[in-house]
Design a protein around this motif. Sequence first.
Motif, mmCIF file in Angstrom:
data_model
loop_
_atom_site.group_PDB
_atom_site.id
_atom_site.type_symbol
_atom_site.label_atom_id
_atom_site.label_comp_id
_atom_site.label_asym_id
_atom_site.label_seq_id
_atom_site.Cartn_x
_atom_site.Cartn_y
_atom_site.Cartn_z
ATOM 1 N N THR A 91 2.027 145.866 66.098
ATOM 2 C CA THR A 91 3.183 146.636 66.530
ATOM 3 C C THR A 91 3.556 146.246 67.954
ATOM 4 O O THR A 91 3.083 145.233 68.489
ATOM 5 C CB THR A 91 2.898 148.145 66.392
ATOM 6 N N ASP A 92 4.435 147.019 68.598
ATOM 7 C CA ASP A 92 4.825 146.710 69.976
ATOM 8 C C ASP A 92 4.965 147.996 70.773
ATOM 9 O O ASP A 92 4.694 149.092 70.261
ATOM 10 C CB ASP A 92 6.118 145.881 70.004
ATOM 11 N N ARG A 93 5.385 147.872 72.012
ATOM 12 C CA ARG A 93 5.402 149.011 72.927
ATOM 13 C C ARG A 93 6.359 150.122 72.501
ATOM 14 O O ARG A 93 6.249 151.253 72.969
ATOM 15 C CB ARG A 93 5.774 148.541 74.337
ATOM 16 N N CYS A 95 6.525 151.445 69.588
ATOM 17 C CA CYS A 95 5.848 152.340 68.646
ATOM 18 C C CYS A 95 5.369 153.573 69.408
ATOM 19 O O CYS A 95 4.600 153.459 70.362
ATOM 20 C CB CYS A 95 4.674 151.622 67.994
ATOM 21 N N ALA A 100 1.279 155.836 66.389
ATOM 22 C CA ALA A 100 0.053 155.064 66.606
ATOM 23 C C ALA A 100 -1.181 155.907 66.317
ATOM 24 O O ALA A 100 -2.141 155.443 65.677
ATOM 25 C CB ALA A 100 0.020 154.534 68.028
ATOM 26 N N THR A 112 -1.183 145.692 69.670
ATOM 27 C CA THR A 112 0.125 145.933 70.277
ATOM 28 C C THR A 112 0.600 144.729 71.074
ATOM 29 O O THR A 112 -0.124 144.216 71.931
ATOM 30 C CB THR A 112 0.074 147.164 71.198
ATOM 31 N N ASP A 114 2.832 143.272 73.914
ATOM 32 C CA ASP A 114 3.396 143.815 75.151
ATOM 33 C C ASP A 114 4.593 143.040 75.674
ATOM 34 O O ASP A 114 5.407 143.581 76.423
ATOM 35 C CB ASP A 114 2.316 143.846 76.249
ATOM 36 N N ARG A 126 5.893 139.761 67.328
ATOM 37 C CA ARG A 126 4.961 140.321 66.345
ATOM 38 C C ARG A 126 4.729 139.354 65.198
ATOM 39 O O ARG A 126 3.596 139.147 64.756
ATOM 40 C CB ARG A 126 5.499 141.657 65.808
#
Length: 335
Positions: A91-93, A95, A100, A112, A114, A126
């Motif tokens: 995922t990424d920031r 989310c 989470a 994650t 960033d 991603r």
Amino acid sequence: MAVISAPHELSDANTYLALESVVGRQLHMKCEGLNFGGSVKMRAAVAMVAAAEKAGLIGPDSVLIESSSGNLGVALSVVAAGKGLAFVCVTDRRCNATTAAAMRALGAELITVDEPHPVGGYLQARLDLVRELCAADRRRLWLNQYTNEANFRAHYEGTAPQIVSAFPDLDVLFVGVGTAGTAMGCARYLRDHAPGVRVVAVDSVGSVTFGGPPGPRLIPGLGTSVAPPLFEPELFDELLQVSEVDAVRSCRLLSSHGMLLGGSTGTVVSGALQWLERNDPERRLRTVCISPDMGDRYLDTVYNDAWVLEHLGPASLLPLPGARRPRPPAVLSAV
């Protein structure tokens, strides 16, 4: 009475909310978040895992892996836990913390990202990481919601037939576009079985899906920074983009009437209302919009005044017609 033996066996309640008393139009909302995953992504998660099992791709030591900004990650966490499988969500920031935490509570591992890709944003970053992780360990199986035909077939075989059965006189369907699984499954089914129904695709401003330039997007769900391979724009009667300001205002209109729904739902409802304002002046059209998710994962963002003011500005807090003013908190006397 429905009795299930595993949480992933419940992917849809086939429930609709009539919004006419709220928006003054024959708009019904299909609630796809009434399942253990809390979103429409349960359909795709169940279908993709089932297809992989049927193809013999999942073994006792397999590790499912997928890129997700939230909803599909939770859905796959539910399915994996129910089947005793390992799952890694990249995922990424964007989310949010609640999403989470839900995935971790279900036993998923989170990785994650960033830093966004310089062209393709967080999504491309991603995807690149998923490919690297799969190359490093053959046990990892990427379901790849972005190209997996089981994603749209879940809606061709499930969501769309249910809508047509419930509304045989349907005029317009409004559906949001993320990976395009829901949108493409519904559009293809309606073109094959109910060609008189107009299908309007709704996306977020800043998404590249409809061919526009990329822009900042703060609310996860709909929209993408990399054009989804599944999407075929020619199957839709109209493509409509909605700003996050309007999405938040629609979410809060619904919540003022007791419906706590997600940012993707606010986007689709806002798009539907804008389209109907232009195309249905006599308010005669019978319409359905698909609500992808519930609102509990958006309490720190969409429903948080401070967050909305900081990131989207005061216009996001202006009430839409029909919104009720919040009641002041009750004051209880000590006994």
